[in-house]
Enzyme design. Structure first.
Site, PDB file in Angstrom:
ATOM      1  N   ASP A 197     -47.476   2.846 -61.776  1.00 30.98           N
ATOM      2  CA  ASP A 197     -46.169   3.376 -62.312  1.00 30.98           C
ATOM      3  C   ASP A 197     -45.491   4.244 -60.903  1.00 30.98           C
ATOM      4  O   ASP A 197     -44.219   4.546 -61.393  1.00 30.98           O
ATOM      5  CB  ASP A 197     -46.357   4.382 -63.432  1.00 30.98           C
TER       6      ASP A 197
ATOM      7  N   CYS B  71     -46.239  10.397 -64.757  1.00 28.57           N
ATOM      8  CA  CYS B  71     -47.559  10.716 -64.686  1.00 28.57           C
ATOM      9  C   CYS B  71     -47.838  12.048 -65.680  1.00 28.57           C
ATOM     10  O   CYS B  71     -48.811  12.118 -65.994  1.00 28.57           O
ATOM     11  CB  CYS B  71     -47.827  11.131 -63.209  1.00 28.57           C
TER      12      CYS B  71
END
Length: 209
Positions: free
Chosen positions: A73, A198
């Site tokens: 990501d 995150c």
């Protein structure tokens, strides 16, 4: 069936779209520090069975240089089925393991197809100039790819390089035209090696009427 893999539950080392394709970094999950004794094929079978995906596209990632072993990501993100934004180092930055990881991801994605047989459309998402950002630290993560998609908005990092921040916002706005793009200063999070995505856990939104 529960997903018996360390790392996959956070939605960071593996990222998918709603037509059956999953992107994942091998460094973050085929790794003795998370899933000892499991092969890539075993992990792929478990991901397909548990998540219901049809195709897994493996990217190399980077081992041992950050706390995540290069979660996907911060490297590449879907904006739509078959369309991805790919993190790119600021122009002129000397090559390092992270830029080589992005180059490897581009090579894989440019040759791969998704679960529906489409070639990927790859859009560059350049990083800011490290000499112009407001954050600091050896673990600072300066990728714009670690954005968070909410129901009506996309929350993106703002690093203090005004030109680069605006360029990233424009790219995201082009690919998420129905959402507000909201820049957020994340120097404290980024200095610890993290980002907006995150720090979040996605929650399903109400389906469109």
């Amino acid at each position: 069936m529960a997903l018996d893999l360390v790392g996959a539950h956070v939605g960071a080392c593996a990222f998918g779209e709603d037509e059956g394709t999953l992107l994942i970094t091998e460094s973050s999950i085929v790794n003795a520090n998370r899933n000892p004794g499991k092969t890539r094929d075993q992990i792929e079978d478990e991901l397909i069975e548990t998540l219901g995906v049809e195709k897994v596209v493996w990217l190399a990632g980077v081992r041992g240089e950050d706390i995540t072993d290069a979660h996907v990501d911060s490297l590449v993100r879907f904006t739509a089925p078959g369309v991805v934004l790919l993190d790119q180092a600021f122009p002129g930055t000397p090559p390092d393991s992270w830029s080589r990881s992005a180059d490897q991801a581009r090579s894989v994605l440019s040759k791969a197809t998704d679960a529906r047989g489409r070639r990927f459309e790859i859009i560059d998402l350049p990083q800011p100039d490290l000499d112009r950002i407001t954050g600091e630290g050896d673990d600072f993560v300066s990728t714009y790819a670690n954005f968070y998609i909410a129901n009506d908005a996309v929350f993106m990092p703002r690093f203090g390089d005004t030109k680069a921040d605006q360029r990233a916002k424009s790219i995201l706005q082009e690919h998420f035209p129905k959402r507000d793009i909201v820049p957020v200063r994340i120097d404290t999070i980024a200095s610890g090696g993290g980002g907006i995505h995150c720090s979040t856990h996605d929650q399903p939104g109400k389906p469109a009427a």
